[in-house]
Design an enzyme around this catalytic site. Structure first.
Site: not given
Ligand code: WQD
Length: 339
Positions: A13, A32-33, A125, A149, A153, A177, A199, A292
């Site tokens: 993104i 960014d890493n 999210s 996760y 958020k 999102y 995904n 799932r």
């Protein structure tokens, strides 16, 4: 020139948003890493925008790395994408997720405040809605999380709200999102998962290009139109535009606002398979598999507030999402990895 720090800017993104930021006239500093991104993506972004981009290899958990950014650049606002995002992995490695997603955001905000930058757009999210009692989902719906996760958020949203309560000089926009999919229409950048995709869309795309033998559809006995899961898939270019629109209003906002970025339309797994077959001309082999763990039946946004506050609404439909994904995947069967 207004300068924007984009953490996680080499990611899926982040890279797409960088294109629209530059086209809108912003100066972009990418940070960014590269734990879940490739430097190749930025080389391709530079080709698209026809200019070099300042890229800093750093970690949001490192105050030294961040101080270097703020001492060398006058940052007007931050778009914070950097974070780990695999639900399953977060269950196996919660401390890694909490350290990266929560401590990283705290370190970032402390550096921002130290250098007088108090405008942040946070990549949240729809996962923070848990299993909604109904759909479409509004921003004031109850919040819950079913995995580390999602909890990371949720916690970051609360931390940012508390930060604003303690100092009203902060300008904070939380963008929730729904399901980001698709790719830049050039077909040169796109989603490139590290290993087996979690995904749906990248898994379908890799099946179409022959990297996966078949798609496992996780359950076809949900209370939905065809029994398969329904989600609000949003084109990554629409998502990117939402960030540009958020920047238009963030200056002297002096509040925390929360905005759904979704299309307002839910599509099932089978809808996506059908649309992808049309876009690619390929047959997507699939098998019905057990549900799932943690999946919900249906999740899609009420996007009216985004229209009202940002003058933003999604423009791309499911066919465009599949056509753009297919162009990226068929041109880059191994993603950014050298052949
Ligand atoms: C979509 C639908 C699956 C894969 C997650 C995160 C969310 C965001 C997006 C980061 C569901 C079905 C999937 C497959 C399938 N991530 N599916 N076979 O779970 O809605 O959201 O990713 O920001 O925060 O929670 O997205 O693409 O994994 O699943 O049948 O191989 O596709 O059951 O119905 P999800 P998804």
């Amino acid at each position: 020139m207004t300068t924007i720090l984009v953490t996680g800017g080499a990611g899926y993104i982040g890279s797409h948003t960088t294109i629209l930021l530059i086209e809108a006239g912003y100066e972009v500093i990418l940070f960014d890493n590269f734990s879940n991104a490739s430097k190749e993506s930025i080389k391709r972004v530079e080709k698209i925008v026809e200019q070099n981009i300042t890229l800093i290899d750093g970690n949001v958990c490192s105050s030294e790395d961040l101080d270097t950014v703020f001492t060398h650049h006058s940052i007007d606002a931050v778009i914070h994408f950097a974070g780990l995002k695999a639900v399953g992995e977060s269950v196996e490695k919660p401390l890694k997720y909490y350290e990266n997603n929560i401590s990283g955001t705290i370190t970032l905000c402390k550096s921002m405040a130290k250098y007088g930058c108090k405008s942040i757009i946070f990549s949240s999210s729809a996962t923070v809605y848990g299993d909604p009692h109904t759909t479409p989902i509004l921003e004031d719906f109850p919040l819950s999380a079913t995995n580390p996760y999602g909890r990371s958020k949720l916690f970051v949203e609360e931390i940012l709200r508390d930060t604003y309560m303690a100092d009203n000089d902060w300008n904070i926009i939380l963008l929730r999102y729904f399901n980001p999919v698709g790719a830049h229409p050039s077909g040169t950048i796109g989603e490139d998962p590290n290993d087996v995709p979690n995904n749906l869309m990248p898994f379908i795309a890799q099946t179409a290009v022959g990297k996966r033998a078949f798609l496992s559809i996780f359950g076809n006995d949900y209370n939905t139109k065809d029994g398969t899961g329904v989600r609000d898939y949003i084109h990554v270019m629409d998502l990117a535009e939402g960030h540009v629109k958020a920047l238009n209003i963030i200056h002297s906002l002096n509040q925390v606002i929360t905005i759904n970025l979704g299309t307002g339309t839910g599509y099932s797994v089978l809808d996506m398979v059908k649309s992808f077959e049309k876009a690619s001309g390929r047959t997507i082999s699939y098998k019905i598999a057990p549900r799932r763990t943690g999946d919900i039946a249906s999740c899609f946004a009420d996007p009216h507030y985004a229209k009202e506050i940002l003058n933003w609404e999604a423009k791309y439909d499911i066919d465009a999402m599949c056509e753009d994904t297919w162009r990226w995947q068929s041109n880059n069967p191994n993603g950014y990895k050298a052949l």
